[in-house]
Design an enzyme around this catalytic site. Structure first.
Site, short mmCIF file in Angstrom:
data_model
loop_
_atom_site.label_atom_id
_atom_site.label_comp_id
_atom_site.label_asym_id
_atom_site.label_seq_id
_atom_site.Cartn_x
_atom_site.Cartn_y
_atom_site.Cartn_z
N SER A 294 0.88 -0.98 -0.08
CA SER A 294 0.06 -0.16 0.09
C SER A 294 0.95 1.30 0.05
O SER A 294 0.27 2.46 -0.22
CB SER A 294 -1.03 0.02 1.16
N HIS B 250 -3.27 -3.34 -5.85
CA HIS B 250 -3.71 -2.98 -4.61
C HIS B 250 -5.12 -3.15 -4.09
O HIS B 250 -5.89 -2.60 -4.86
CB HIS B 250 -3.09 -1.24 -4.36
N GLU C 133 -6.57 -1.33 -7.26
CA GLU C 133 -5.73 -0.27 -8.05
C GLU C 133 -4.67 -1.21 -8.65
O GLU C 133 -3.80 -1.79 -8.30
CB GLU C 133 -4.95 0.72 -6.90
N ASN D 254 -4.88 5.78 -0.98
CA ASN D 254 -4.17 6.31 0.09
C ASN D 254 -3.89 7.76 0.10
O ASN D 254 -3.57 8.38 1.09
CB ASN D 254 -3.23 5.19 0.57
N1 CAA Z 1 -19.58 -13.06 3.08
C1 CAA Z 1 -20.34 -12.64 1.99
N2 CAA Z 1 -20.97 -11.59 2.09
C2 CAA Z 1 -20.62 -10.93 3.56
C3 CAA Z 1 -20.11 -11.52 4.33
C4 CAA Z 1 -19.39 -12.81 4.17
N3 CAA Z 1 -18.61 -13.65 5.14
N4 CAA Z 1 -20.04 -10.70 5.52
C5 CAA Z 1 -20.73 -9.60 5.36
N5 CAA Z 1 -21.18 -9.78 3.99
C6 CAA Z 1 -21.95 -8.72 3.29
C7 CAA Z 1 -23.28 -8.60 4.01
O1 CAA Z 1 -24.44 -9.32 3.81
C8 CAA Z 1 -23.39 -7.18 3.39
O2 CAA Z 1 -24.36 -7.23 2.24
P1 CAA Z 1 -25.48 -6.48 1.86
O3 CAA Z 1 -24.84 -5.03 1.56
O4 CAA Z 1 -25.86 -7.05 0.27
O5 CAA Z 1 -26.51 -6.61 2.83
C9 CAA Z 1 -22.41 -6.58 3.22
O6 CAA Z 1 -21.52 -7.68 2.94
C10 CAA Z 1 -21.96 -5.45 4.30
O7 CAA Z 1 -21.74 -6.51 5.59
P2 CAA Z 1 -22.22 -5.98 7.04
O8 CAA Z 1 -23.62 -5.64 6.68
O9 CAA Z 1 -22.11 -7.31 7.84
O10 CAA Z 1 -21.50 -5.05 7.31
P3 CAA Z 1 -21.59 -3.38 7.05
O11 CAA Z 1 -22.67 -3.00 6.48
O12 CAA Z 1 -20.74 -2.88 8.18
O13 CAA Z 1 -20.13 -3.51 5.97
C11 CAA Z 1 -17.86 -3.15 5.31
C12 CAA Z 1 -18.89 -3.80 6.39
C13 CAA Z 1 -17.96 -3.63 3.97
C14 CAA Z 1 -16.48 -3.36 5.71
C15 CAA Z 1 -18.20 -1.53 5.52
O14 CAA Z 1 -18.33 -1.08 6.74
C16 CAA Z 1 -17.11 -0.92 4.71
O15 CAA Z 1 -17.24 -0.61 3.71
N6 CAA Z 1 -16.02 -0.13 5.56
C17 CAA Z 1 -15.18 0.46 4.85
C18 CAA Z 1 -14.01 -0.14 4.69
C19 CAA Z 1 -12.85 0.43 4.18
O16 CAA Z 1 -12.85 1.83 3.93
N7 CAA Z 1 -11.96 -0.31 3.64
C20 CAA Z 1 -10.68 0.26 3.26
C21 CAA Z 1 -9.40 0.29 4.06
S1 CAA Z 1 -8.01 1.07 3.38
C22 CAA Z 1 -7.25 -0.24 2.88
O17 CAA Z 1 -7.61 -1.09 3.02
C23 CAA Z 1 -6.18 -0.09 1.87
C24 CAA Z 1 -4.88 0.49 2.47
O18 CAA Z 1 -3.86 0.22 1.98
C25 CAA Z 1 -4.70 0.72 4.14
#
Ligand code: CAA
Length: 288
Positions: A119, A140, A152, A190
């Site tokens: 990242s 990424h 990415e 990022n």
């Molecule tokens: N299998 C399949 N689907 C699943 C699942 C599983 N085990 N667990 C959850 N899901 C599904 C849910 O059923 C739900 O689907 P619907 O929208 O169709 O209902 C969806 O995934 C979302 O799950 P939840 O409802 O349980 O949880 P949520 O709504 O709180 O979402 C999340 C969780 C997707 C993590 C959300 O909070 C989110 O997008 N957060 C932001 C995460 C983010 O910004 N990540 C990037 C971080 S930066 C990075 O990674 C890069 C770096 O270099 C640092």
């Protein structure tokens, strides 16, 4: 599809997600960890996630069998000989990555594409570890890999257009949307996300608002799924601090500088979700 067989180096948080989505999309996938224990833990997290998806009715049960059929774990690098694409998701440590790519290069076929999920490290610098830097890219992914739709695809000034096209095609085949970008620290996401998270810590540090008010402000005011302090805990305070240091070093701009509070929390071992304590207490479910 030029990419048929996929290798993933590392079965931690990111590597396990990448290996899962690759196998789930039908690609024979080998994931390599350093020890049988680490491998067992990584594979266990994949099957736990899939089972949770089955239980929620989001993953059809046959997908679990598909992953079991397509995914193989190994502790031997030599098992990746036949891979067309190798995605490295090892710890962010350049000497370690140099050693890995050096060893891989000696055993894989000449046309194989090497990709790093880094990242923050330079893709160009890593491509220097290989005799065919034109086949080296950044791929990424985002956490949690199975749920986040983006990859990415990072090319360097030396990247071969055919390798970029093959990597794009594979990312699309595993169900992701691709953003193509050049090799600059932080890429697109990022570059925008890290200053936002650091600013949220600054707002908190300066006492302008409480933790919950900061997170609610961005969740309810902007429609973000997580507030910035919760997200920092989720990504890891150590990871955020580490990325900010590299970005500050690259751009020399104050907006990439880590606030003292972030540094102090990292020094205190409060790394967020992974250590059970960050801006939130993660021993409770949901975190308090
Ligand atoms: N299998 C399949 N689907 C699943 C699942 C599983 N085990 N667990 C959850 N899901 C599904 C849910 O059923 C739900 O689907 P619907 O929208 O169709 O209902 C969806 O995934 C979302 O799950 P939840 O409802 O349980 O949880 P949520 O709504 O709180 O979402 C999340 C969780 C997707 C993590 C959300 O909070 C989110 O997008 N957060 C932001 C995460 C983010 O910004 N990540 C990037 C971080 S930066 C990075 O990674 C890069 C770096 O270099 C640092």
């Amino acid at each position: 599809m030029a990419i048929q067989r996929v290798g993933v180096i590392g079965c931690g948080l990111m590597g396990s997600g990448i290996a899962q989505v690759s196998a789930q999309a039908g690609f024979p996938t080998l994931v390599r960890e350093v020890s049988p224990n680490a491998l067992e833990k990584g594979l266990g997290s994949i099957y736990k996630f899939l089972q949770a998806g089955v239980d929620k009715g989001k993953v059809p049960p046959y997908e679990l069998d598909k992953v079991k059929k397509n995914l193989t774990g190994t502790v031997k690098l030599e098992d990746l000989t036949d891979c067309d694409l190798i995605v490295e998701a090892a710890p962010e440590n350049l000497p370690l990555k140099k050693e890995l790519f050096g060893a891989l290069e000696a055993i894989v076929k000449p046309g194989a594409i090497f990709a790093s999920n880094t990242s923050s490290l330079s893709i160009t610098e890593m491509s220097n570890f290989c005799k065919r830097p034109e086949r080296f890219l950044g791929l990424h992914f985002f956490n949690p890999v199975p749920l986040m739709k983006l990859v990415e695809v990072v090319k360097t000034v030396r990247s071969d257009a055919a390798a970029v096209a093959d990597a794009n095609a594979w990312c699309m085949a595993i169900g992701k949307t691709v953003v193509n970008c050049g090799d600059s620290t932080g890429f697109v996401v990022n570059r925008l996300l890290v200053p936002y998270m650091l600013d949220a810590v600054r707002v908190y540090e300066q006492g302008l608002a409480s933790r919950d008010d900061i997170d609610n402000a961005m969740k309810l005011g902007c429609g973000y799924p997580m507030g910035p302090l919760f997200l920092t805990d989720y990504v890891g305070l150590d990871t955020t601090y580490y990325i900010s240091e590299i970005m500050f070093d690259e751009f020399k701009e104050p907006r990439f500088a880590a606030p003292p509070l972030l540094k102090r929390m990292v020094l205190a071992g409060q790394h967020g979700r992974k250590t059970g304590r960050g801006f939130y207490d993660w021993s409770a479910n949901p975190p308090k």
